[in-house]
Design a protein around this motif. Structure first.
Motif, PDB file in Angstrom:
ATOM      1  N   VAL A 266     -10.363 -16.387 -55.734  1.00 48.51           N
ATOM      2  CA  VAL A 266      -9.845 -17.568 -55.052  1.00 48.51           C
ATOM      3  C   VAL A 266     -10.947 -18.226 -54.226  1.00 48.51           C
ATOM      4  N   CYS A 267     -10.623 -19.393 -53.654  1.00 45.46           N
ATOM      5  CA  CYS A 267     -11.563 -20.121 -52.799  1.00 45.46           C
ATOM      6  C   CYS A 267     -11.018 -20.162 -51.373  1.00 45.46           C
ATOM      7  N   GLU A 268     -11.652 -20.946 -50.515  1.00 42.86           N
ATOM      8  CA  GLU A 268     -11.227 -21.027 -49.120  1.00 42.86           C
ATOM      9  C   GLU A 268      -9.776 -21.497 -48.995  1.00 42.86           C
ATOM     10  N   ALA A 269      -9.414 -22.533 -49.762  1.00 41.51           N
ATOM     11  CA  ALA A 269      -8.041 -23.041 -49.680  1.00 41.51           C
ATOM     12  C   ALA A 269      -7.046 -22.006 -50.164  1.00 41.51           C
ATOM     13  N   GLY A 270      -7.391 -21.277 -51.215  1.00 37.44           N
ATOM     14  CA  GLY A 270      -6.492 -20.252 -51.713  1.00 37.44           C
ATOM     15  C   GLY A 270      -6.349 -19.083 -50.749  1.00 37.44           C
ATOM     16  N   LYS A 271      -7.433 -18.771 -50.025  1.00 38.70           N
ATOM     17  CA  LYS A 271      -7.413 -17.635 -49.108  1.00 38.70           C
ATOM     18  C   LYS A 271      -6.740 -17.975 -47.789  1.00 38.70           C
ATOM     19  N   TRP A 272      -7.086 -19.126 -47.207  1.00 36.44           N
ATOM     20  CA  TRP A 272      -6.598 -19.445 -45.865  1.00 36.44           C
ATOM     21  C   TRP A 272      -5.779 -20.737 -45.796  1.00 36.44           C
ATOM     22  N   GLY A 273      -5.571 -21.390 -46.919  1.00 37.68           N
ATOM     23  CA  GLY A 273      -4.810 -22.637 -46.901  1.00 37.68           C
ATOM     24  C   GLY A 273      -3.369 -22.451 -46.474  1.00 37.68           C
ATOM     25  N   HIS A 274      -2.848 -21.229 -46.596  1.00 41.80           N
ATOM     26  CA  HIS A 274      -1.456 -20.979 -46.203  1.00 41.80           C
ATOM     27  C   HIS A 274      -1.220 -21.279 -44.727  1.00 41.80           C
ATOM     28  N   GLU A 275      -2.275 -21.287 -43.915  1.00 48.57           N
ATOM     29  CA  GLU A 275      -2.106 -21.541 -42.486  1.00 48.57           C
ATOM     30  C   GLU A 275      -1.620 -22.961 -42.212  1.00 48.57           C
ATOM     31  N   ARG A 276      -1.766 -23.839 -43.195  1.00 43.11           N
ATOM     32  CA  ARG A 276      -1.279 -25.215 -43.013  1.00 43.11           C
ATOM     33  C   ARG A 276       0.243 -25.277 -42.959  1.00 43.11           C
ATOM     34  N   ILE A 277       0.902 -24.246 -43.470  1.00 42.13           N
ATOM     35  CA  ILE A 277       2.368 -24.247 -43.444  1.00 42.13           C
ATOM     36  C   ILE A 277       2.877 -24.295 -42.009  1.00 42.13           C
ATOM     37  N   GLN A 278       2.227 -23.546 -41.120  1.00 41.32           N
ATOM     38  CA  GLN A 278       2.653 -23.515 -39.716  1.00 41.32           C
ATOM     39  C   GLN A 278       1.913 -24.540 -38.859  1.00 41.32           C
ATOM     40  N   HIS A 279       1.289 -25.538 -39.487  1.00 42.40           N
ATOM     41  CA  HIS A 279       0.492 -26.511 -38.736  1.00 42.40           C
ATOM     42  C   HIS A 279       1.393 -27.355 -37.834  1.00 42.40           C
ATOM     43  N   PRO A 280       0.949 -27.645 -36.622  1.00 41.55           N
ATOM     44  CA  PRO A 280       1.795 -28.440 -35.700  1.00 41.55           C
ATOM     45  C   PRO A 280       2.048 -29.866 -36.162  1.00 41.55           C
ATOM     46  N   ASP A 281       1.261 -30.365 -37.111  1.00 37.80           N
ATOM     47  CA  ASP A 281       1.476 -31.729 -37.617  1.00 37.80           C
ATOM     48  C   ASP A 281       2.555 -31.801 -38.686  1.00 37.80           C
ATOM     49  N   ARG A 282       3.184 -30.663 -39.009  1.00 40.63           N
ATOM     50  CA  ARG A 282       4.261 -30.688 -40.002  1.00 40.63           C
ATOM     51  C   ARG A 282       5.409 -31.578 -39.522  1.00 40.63           C
ATOM     52  N   ILE A 283       6.043 -32.243 -40.472  1.00 41.09           N
ATOM     53  CA  ILE A 283       7.274 -32.980 -40.190  1.00 41.09           C
ATOM     54  C   ILE A 283       8.428 -32.014 -40.443  1.00 41.09           C
ATOM     55  N   PHE A 284       9.226 -31.755 -39.421  1.00 39.43           N
ATOM     56  CA  PHE A 284      10.260 -30.735 -39.519  1.00 39.43           C
ATOM     57  C   PHE A 284      11.654 -31.315 -39.786  1.00 39.43           C
ATOM     58  N   TYR A 285      11.890 -32.560 -39.367  1.00 39.76           N
ATOM     59  CA  TYR A 285      13.232 -33.138 -39.484  1.00 39.76           C
ATOM     60  C   TYR A 285      13.130 -34.594 -39.955  1.00 39.76           C
ATOM     61  N   PRO A 286      14.174 -35.114 -40.591  1.00 42.43           N
ATOM     62  CA  PRO A 286      14.173 -36.536 -40.968  1.00 42.43           C
ATOM     63  C   PRO A 286      13.980 -37.413 -39.732  1.00 42.43           C
ATOM     64  N   ARG A 287      13.328 -38.537 -39.947  1.00 39.75           N
ATOM     65  CA  ARG A 287      12.982 -39.407 -38.826  1.00 39.75           C
ATOM     66  C   ARG A 287      13.241 -40.853 -39.197  1.00 39.75           C
ATOM     67  N   VAL A 288      13.847 -41.596 -38.293  1.00 34.73           N
ATOM     68  CA  VAL A 288      14.141 -43.013 -38.493  1.00 34.73           C
ATOM     69  C   VAL A 288      13.378 -43.829 -37.451  1.00 34.73           C
ATOM     70  N   LYS A 289      12.794 -44.935 -37.899  1.00 33.65           N
ATOM     71  CA  LYS A 289      12.067 -45.817 -36.974  1.00 33.65           C
ATOM     72  C   LYS A 289      12.839 -47.112 -36.802  1.00 33.65           C
ATOM     73  N   GLU A 290      13.084 -47.459 -35.566  1.00 27.14           N
ATOM     74  CA  GLU A 290      13.799 -48.689 -35.248  1.00 27.14           C
ATOM     75  C   GLU A 290      12.875 -49.901 -35.367  1.00 27.14           C
ATOM     76  N   ALA A 291      13.465 -51.094 -35.286  1.00 24.69           N
ATOM     77  CA  ALA A 291      12.691 -52.329 -35.394  1.00 24.69           C
ATOM     78  C   ALA A 291      11.655 -52.453 -34.294  1.00 24.69           C
ATOM     79  N   ASN A 292      11.917 -51.844 -33.133  1.00 22.62           N
ATOM     80  CA  ASN A 292      10.967 -51.928 -32.023  1.00 22.62           C
ATOM     81  C   ASN A 292       9.861 -50.880 -32.119  1.00 22.62           C
ATOM     82  N   GLY A 293       9.858 -50.109 -33.216  1.00 23.14           N
ATOM     83  CA  GLY A 293       8.810 -49.119 -33.437  1.00 23.14           C
ATOM     84  C   GLY A 293       9.119 -47.742 -32.904  1.00 23.14           C
TER      85      GLY A 293
END
Length: 806
Positions: A266-293
């Motif tokens: 494997v390569c770097e992504a195959g070895k340690w890419g799994h850490e992206r699953i718990q990344h804080p930038d993950r979107i966890f829930y559906p999100r709606v944006k209003e007209a005012n942003g």
């Protein structure tokens, strides 16, 4: 053309069993083939024999027999071998006792406990006491990098780590130092690994048979973990990985030796890419944006209701969708089916970078279909004698594919020509490294083609098609190409000779035919993440590479062909699933009523009697019959108001970079945008509604790798938050609008694909549980297609044709 390989066989006896193997096969490998386990410590599949540990000692009977290392001794004709005789066991016990004199006895706290080869062999050989003792020479951990630790007093100096780094990874970032009792493993020149050529692949940890090299991010024991075999989702090579989790969190990925297209490497992504699953930038829930942003989280039910009621106003050609080339086959199929059968338009394409779009255009023009590889990557281990590598550093773009290039050079003495602006290990090891001036790569390739013709290295130069094409090479004479590219005459001609002759030289033809040569090109990565600039028009480069393969007769030959890497995990599969504006799944033309008919029968019957939305949205009774808007015209269609609403399936690399800045600028003009994404990317922030998307380790499905290998993707852990697969999200949306038959497992989606897409007719989950299969595969009895051949049908075969040089 049929290639015949003649192999000399030898027959011997191992433990009284007659064993026939190819000449040169070691006793250890012959025993493994026969189901006989010979203990070992320094042996590693695909690496050269080393013979240092002596644990694999076997006894050869006869006058010239005795004890010998089975990993480094070929089985000879008539040889009789015993693997577990008393002298063998006594010798192994003695060697193990020698190891244990200085080996740290810290098994309860060692990360390797439970999967340590030395520990296993100690138990296997019943060593419960050691008469040879002296004070332990304990040493502290040495931090090789922020990922890897080294413990000297656990190391047995088997050199598996240094050998894999050199022979397979190709970087030699670590090496043996000192001698005798002071022997050790160290990064080159004693530096931190981050200051060497280390690629962070983690293979040194993977091959270490003891706990000398350990993962600094891992803190569990193997018996605490649940394991799931699946496919890596970070590039298009399609590596098999073993994902190990605990309490719903991925703790590490490990290696399944001699499994999958990567054989466990494997390569770097195959070895340690799994850490992206718990990344804080993950979107966890559906999100709606209003007209005012202002954006806020909502339930899935509310999000789906809002999307359904809004999209009901945009049925027809005012709607478009983009499928992610990171998504599974089943997800891409569901999205294109929703676009055509629910929204009533063929405005469906893949979410691609400009370079990927250009490479597709070039490949379609010269091969008749968009295919990432005409051959199979495994030929690097069996048939390749020469390779031409074009474009950005393949060690960064498709690392595991680069491993087999190094392996082919080391074990099969293949020749390599590299055309790249990047300086990386393969450029140093290759016979010729051509570094052209910026934006002249296509000129150089056309110059090589002309030199092949002028040197008389193509056997079919009288072909009218070649003569017509050669006329377009008038501007690519030797002096002009040298002046434009900055490449020397000698290197250009040497490169032309190596590629055209399969590395055999101008006088190396057998029966008038040179060995095959392959081309790997990576220019689809140009500009990705702001990297790899300066190669020129990717379409022209793709065409020039394909022209070379056609010119030299390397299309349809084992060890030949041409591959155009795209980078994303499932580009080939998403393309095969019909996520294109002009083709249905399997390649049928959307304007052909006969091609549409089976899809209309299968898809339109899923409509309820009337739609469930509240604004007059109507069920479709026929599929759209005109070609849709694709990547080439999408931005203009949005800016002109022709496209008013979209669903976009986001990409993994969109987390840290913009896939298409021009497209994102245009998307601001849409009246309604739905994004299904994993991370809070710049694309997701543009959307009116965002749906959280499951990553590949969180869902079931299939991927089709760059060499058309279909493999099973398995969910290793539950999704983070309320993320769902695209298949689930689209099914929910379709049902809310009155279309569908309920939530279907991806295996059922693949069953439908197999019925409608003739190239996947032999793909079933039951079959994939046993092994992968190469498409096209017409039926369950069809073994699959390793090499695409030239033929009249551009769907199931290739229609190669010269494209005039520009």
């Amino acid at each position: 053309m049929v290639t015949r390989t003649e192999t000399k066989m030898v027959t011997g006896k191992i433990n009284g069993l007659d064993v026939s193997v190819p000449a040169g096969t070691t006793i250890l490998e012959a025993a493994r083939m026969s189901g006989i386990d010979v203990p070992n410590l320094c042996y590693q599949p695909l690496l050269r024999p080393w013979g240092s540990c002596r644990i694999c000692t076997v006894e050869i009977l006869g006058k010239r027999g005795g004890l010998i290392e089975s990993c480094a001794t070929p089985l000879g004709e008539g040889m009789e071998v015993l693997t577990h005789s008393d002298p063998c066991v006594d010798a192994r016990q003695y060697v193990l006792q020698m190891y244990l004199i200085d080996h740290a006895l810290d098994c309860p706290t060692c990360d390797k406990s439970g999967e340590c080869y030395l520990q296993d062999n100690t138990y296997l050989h019943n060593l419960n006491a050691n008469p040879y003792r002296r004070p332990k020479l304990s040493q502290p951990y040495v931090h090789f990098s922020d990922l890897i630790d080294y413990k000297w007093d656990r190391c047995i100096m088997c050199n598996r780590c240094t050998r894999v780094c050199d022979e397979v990874i190709g970087v030699t970032a670590i090496e043996s130092t000192h001698r005798s009792i002071e022997a050790s493993i160290s990064p080159a020149f004693g530096q931190d690994l981050s200051d060497t050529l280390c690629t962070n692949c983690g293979m040194c940890i993977a091959v270490c048979p003891v706990g000398a090299l350990t993962d600094r991010h891992f803190g569990h024991h193997p018996w605490e973990l649940d394991a799931t075999e699946t496919i890596c989702g970070f590039c298009d090579v399609g590596c098999t990985i073993n994902v190990e989790s605990n309490k719903g969190i991925v703790r590490r990925t490990t290696n399944l030796w001699e499994r999958g297209v990567n054989h466990g490497y494997v390569c770097e992504a195959g070895k340690w890419g799994h850490e992206r699953i718990q990344h804080p930038d993950r979107i966890f829930y559906p999100r709606v944006k209003e007209a005012n942003g202002v954006a806020y989280e909502v339930t899935w039910s509310d999000a789906i209701d809002s999307i359904a009621e809004t999209l009901a106003h945009y049925q027809g050609d005012v709607f478009a969708a983009l499928a992610s080339p990171d998504s599974t086959n089943e997800e891409a199929y569901s999205l294109q089916q929703f676009t055509r059968a629910v929204m009533g338009t063929n405005n469906i394409d893949r979410y691609l970078t400009a370079s990927e779009v250009a490479v597709e255009r070039g490949v379609r023009a010269s091969l008749g279909r968009d295919v990432s590889n005409t051959n199979n990557m495994q030929e690097l281990l069996t048939a390749v004698k020469s390779a031409l590598i074009v474009g950005p550093d393949i060690g960064k773009t498709e690392p595991v594919a680069s491993y087999w290039l190094y392996h082919s050079r080391t074990y099969r003495e293949s020749k390599t020509v590299v055309i790249s602006l990047d300086k990386y290990p393969l450029t140093w090891r290759s016979e010729v490294w051509l570094k052209p001036n910026p934006n002249t790569t296509a000129i150089l390739l056309n110059g090589i083609a002309r030199q092949i013709i002028e040197l008389g290295l193509t056997g079919n130069s009288d072909d009218p098609a070649i003569q017509e094409w050669v006329a377009t090479l008038g501007a690519y004479d030797l002096d002009s190409v040298v002046a434009a590219t900055g490449v020397s005459v000698d290197n250009l001609q040497k490169a032309a000779t190596i590629y055209a002759t399969g590395g055999a030289g101008a006088n190396g033809a057998r029966d008038g035919v040179f060995p095959a040569s392959l081309i790997y090109q990576t220019v689809a990565h140009q500009g990705r993440g702001g990297q790899f600039e300066g190669y020129g028009d990717p379409a022209e480069i793709a065409v020039a590479c394909n022209n070379l393969a056609i010119l030299t007769g390397n299309i349809g030959r084992a060890g030949g062909g041409v591959a155009a890497f795209r980078g994303t995990a499932n580009y080939q599969g998403v393309t095969d699933m019909g996520a294109t504006p002009a083709a249905l799944p399997g390649g049928g033309d959307v304007e052909n009523s006969s091609a549409r008919s089976p899809f209309e029968s299968a898809w339109l019957s899923k409509w309820a009697e009337k739609a469930k939305t509240s604004n007059g949205f109507v069920p479709l009774r026929q599929l759209p019959a005109s070609r849709g808007v694709g990547n080439g015209d999408l931005i203009a269609a949005i800016e002109s108001g022709k496209i008013k609403a979209m669903i976009i399936d986001g990409r993994l690399d969109g987390q840290n970079s913009t896939i298409s800045a021009d497209l994102e600028t245009a998307l601001e003009k849409l009246e309604f945008l739905v994004v299904i994404d994993t991370f809070d990317s710049s694309l997701a922030r543009l959307a009116h509604i965002v749906l959280p998307k499951a990553m590949s380790l969180e869902k079931d499905g299939t991927f089709t790798s760059f060499d058309r290998t279909v493999q099973r993707v398995r969910a290793a852990v539950p999704t983070m938050g309320e993320a769902k697969s695209v298949n689930d999200a689209i099914t929910m949306l379709g049902e809310r609008m009155g279309y569908g038959v309920g939530q279907a497992h991806p295996s059922l989606v693949m069953s439908e694909i197999a019925k409608l897409n003739p190239e996947y007719g032999g793909v079933t989950y039951a079959r994939l549980e046993r092994n992968a299969v190469n498409t096209p595969v017409a039926s369950y009895a069809d073994p699959g297609t390793q090499i695409l051949l030239a033929g009249p049908d551009g769907r199931a075969s290739l229609s190669p044709a010269f494209v005039a040089a520009r």
